[in-house]
Design an enzyme around this catalytic site. Structure first.
Site, PDB file in Angstrom:
ATOM      1  N   LYS A 174       1.183  -1.141  -0.046  1.00 52.55           N
ATOM      2  CA  LYS A 174       0.072   0.158   0.037  1.00 52.55           C
ATOM      3  C   LYS A 174       1.128   1.123  -0.114  1.00 52.55           C
ATOM      4  CE  LYS A 174      -4.176  -1.638   2.181  1.00 52.55           C
ATOM      5  NZ  LYS A 174      -3.790  -3.698   1.631  1.00 52.55           N
ATOM      6  N   ARG A 187     -24.659  -9.884  -2.386  1.00 55.59           N
ATOM      7  CA  ARG A 187     -24.144 -11.443  -2.419  1.00 55.59           C
ATOM      8  C   ARG A 187     -24.491 -11.961  -1.106  1.00 55.59           C
ATOM      9  NH1 ARG A 187     -17.319  -9.311  -0.809  1.00 55.59           N
ATOM     10  NH2 ARG A 187     -17.455  -7.941  -2.663  1.00 55.59           N
ATOM     11  N   ARG A 244      -6.661  -8.403  -9.510  1.00 51.57           N
ATOM     12  CA  ARG A 244      -7.094  -9.926  -9.685  1.00 51.57           C
ATOM     13  C   ARG A 244      -8.956  -9.527  -9.959  1.00 51.57           C
ATOM     14  NH1 ARG A 244     -11.189  -9.527  -5.488  1.00 51.57           N
ATOM     15  NH2 ARG A 244     -10.102  -8.421  -3.551  1.00 51.57           N
ATOM     16  N   LYS A 264     -18.045  -5.886   1.513  1.00 49.49           N
ATOM     17  CA  LYS A 264     -18.986  -4.938   0.591  1.00 49.49           C
ATOM     18  C   LYS A 264     -19.543  -6.015   0.894  1.00 49.49           C
ATOM     19  CE  LYS A 264     -15.426  -3.554  -2.207  1.00 49.49           C
ATOM     20  NZ  LYS A 264     -14.500  -4.090  -3.553  1.00 49.49           N
ATOM     21  N   LYS A 274      -3.676   0.777   8.971  1.00 49.16           N
ATOM     22  CA  LYS A 274      -3.932  -0.055   7.609  1.00 49.16           C
ATOM     23  C   LYS A 274      -2.690  -1.043   8.160  1.00 49.16           C
ATOM     24  CE  LYS A 274      -5.832   1.303   4.868  1.00 49.16           C
ATOM     25  NZ  LYS A 274      -7.102   1.969   2.906  1.00 49.16           N
ATOM     26  N   ASN A 300      -6.785  -4.159  -6.530  1.00 51.35           N
ATOM     27  CA  ASN A 300      -8.092  -5.181  -6.524  1.00 51.35           C
ATOM     28  C   ASN A 300      -6.352  -5.470  -7.747  1.00 51.35           C
ATOM     29  OD1 ASN A 300     -10.470  -4.677  -4.220  1.00 51.35           O
ATOM     30  ND2 ASN A 300      -8.000  -4.678  -3.815  1.00 51.35           N
TER      31      ASN A 300
END
Length: 500
Positions: free
Chosen positions: A116, A338, A292, A237, A158, A290
């Site tokens: 990061k 989800r 991916r 999420k 973080k 991200n």
């Protein structure tokens, strides 16, 4: 050209990748653990290989075992899905060394995106705005405290190696920071074996908006529009939608240009996602990439008309993007829920066990990516995500109503699910009006509203049952005779007295 793909994953994402591969005539190879012997992805693949015990460290995270299967099966490419090894640059490098096409960014690019601090430095150099915070990794809690007091509480601690909502703590004072620093350090070490922490300003009433990005090996880059991902629990999420209700075309293009810059800044190839926080004043701040395919990619497929897995395969094959940014248009509105095996009233604790019966919703513009089937099992060893339910409509409200109908049709027995919560959210005026934020559940008391909805639903279902019991009782029959004789005591009075 890719002829045989090993999917180093399980569940619905493994099935999703297989669907596109089969359409393109590409053979598929599945891997499975003790827990997944009877899973659909094992039965669907052209070939399936056992890789170890249920615990991920002994199966889906076992790089050497997966490499062994790749080499012995004659695989020429690997799709990592999401989670597990999907953002592990060591694994991507292992594939590169063995001449196996890793369907994703290069190991070096992935390493940069996963760090990061280095990624943030690359964004600043490319003039992509980032959240105010520490200029680098903080050495200890004392240094973190000093920076927190400079930029002002609240702040986020973080882990540089965190992801998926893990390795993050919100702290509002010096004492919380001291405790939180140790917690984040421990979480990071438990997850990846190492720790490095940064401090960032916590932006209140933010929205989480991400952009799908795509870049081929020839340097051509585009964005595939935004997704609103603000409805979350514990930084993970729950519901996503596209387009975002607060992103107009001008802002879409403005942030889209930053996304292309971000992809170029880290030499990213294949598909990925640039994630942003949108502050209450309208400013966008880059937070991470991200590296991916995203869980929520289906809704972007629905509004763009593109097959993202096919795009991934084409880019991995060295093909040039078949379109320019000006060729891409958004069509309609899409929502994803989800479907998690979780108990909402136990702080979203996982709910596991056999699923004796399930009904999967279907119909025009309803898509459900899932591994569920009657008699399957939700395992305690893996993520609680069971299905991704997506709907599309020409307007937001048509997509929303279609989702509510699909949620009503989704019957999963044996485990607790997040479906009741989603019904409450989608019916709320705040959701309908686009009043979204990352603290949506708490800000609008959604759990309390869910409790009220469930109580009301229970009452409505009990009324016919009570009426039926009354009508068939000997007491009712005798009372009817009594009323004919002048006794005017009503049925409602009997119920209140507890007679029925």
């Amino acid at each position: 050209m890719i002829e045989k793909v090993l999917i180093a994953n399980r569940g619905e994402i493994a099935l999703r990748v297989m669907k596109t591969c089969k359409t393109l005539g590409i053979k598929t190879v599945a891997v499975y653990s003790d827990e997944d012997v009877n899973s659909l992805h094992v039965k669907t693949a052209d070939e399936s290989y056992y890789i170890g015990e249920a615990a991920p460290a002994k199966s889906y995270l076992n790089q050497e075992k997966i490499l062994e299967v790749m080499l012995s099966s004659g695989t020429d490419a690997i799709h990592p899905g999401y989670g597990f090894l999907s953002e592990n640059d060591d694994f991507a490098r292992l594939c590169e060394k063995n001449n196996i096409n890793f369907i994703g960014p290069s190991a070096d690019s992935m390493n940069l995106c996963g760090d990061k601090m280095r990624c943030k430095a690359a964004m600043l150099k490319a003039d992509v705005p980032t959240v105010p915070g520490s200029p680098g990794i903080v050495d200890d809690a004392q240094q973190a405290e000093k920076i927190a007091n400079e930029i002002g509480y609240p702040v986020l601690l973080k882990s540089v190696y965190g992801g998926g909502g893990r390795g993050i703590r919100l702290v509002t004072n010096d004492k919380e920071l001291q405790d939180g620093f140790d917690t984040v350090t421990s979480e990071s070490i438990a997850a990846v074996g190492k720790s490095a922490i940064i401090v960032e300003k916590f932006l209140e009433k933010t929205r989480h908006i991400e952009y799908q990005m795509c870049r081929d090996k020839h340097g051509n880059a585009v964005h595939l529009f935004e997704r609103e991902c603000s409805i979350q629990r514990r930084n993970q999420k729950l519901i996503e939608q596209t387009p975002s209700p607060i992103v107009d075309q001008a802002k879409r293009e403005e942030i889209g240009e930053l996304v292309v810059k971000a992809a170029e800044a880290v030499d990213y190839t294949n598909l990925g996602t640039a994630e942003f926080l949108r502050a209450d004043n309208g400013e966008f701040y880059f937070i991470e990439i991200n590296a991916r395919l995203q869980v929520e990619h289906p809704i972007s497929e629905m509004v763009s008309g593109l097959d993202f897995v096919k795009l991934q395969l084409d880019i991995a094959n060295g093909e040039t993007l078949p379109f320019k940014q000006s060729d891409l248009k958004m069509n309609g509105y899409a929502i994803e829920c989800r479907i998690n095996a979780e108990d909402t009233f136990l702080d979203f604790a996982p709910s596991t066990g056999p699923v004796p019966y399930v009904t999967i919703p279907s119909g025009p513009n309803v898509r459900c990516d899932t591994y569920l089937y009657p008699g399957c099992t939700v395992s305690p060893f893996y993520d609680s995500l069971m299905a991704k339910l997506c709907t599309w409509g020409p307007t937001f409200d048509e997509s929303r109503v279609k989702m509510l109908n699909a949620l009503n049709d989704f019957d999963i027995q044996g485990v607790e699910t997040s479906i009741p919560l989603y019904k409450t959210i989608l019916n709320s005026e705040e959701y309908k009006n686009g009043q979204l934020s990352t603290d949506f559940l708490k800000r609008y008391d959604m759990i309390e509203k869910l409790e009220k909805d469930l109580i009301q639903d229970r009452k409505e279902k009990q009324i016919p049952a009570i009426a039926s019991a009354i009508m068939h009782s000997e007491f009712y029959k005798s009372k009817v005779k009594s009323q004919n004789s002048g006794d005017t005591d009503g049925i409602s009075t009997w119920v209140e007295r507890g007679i029925m």
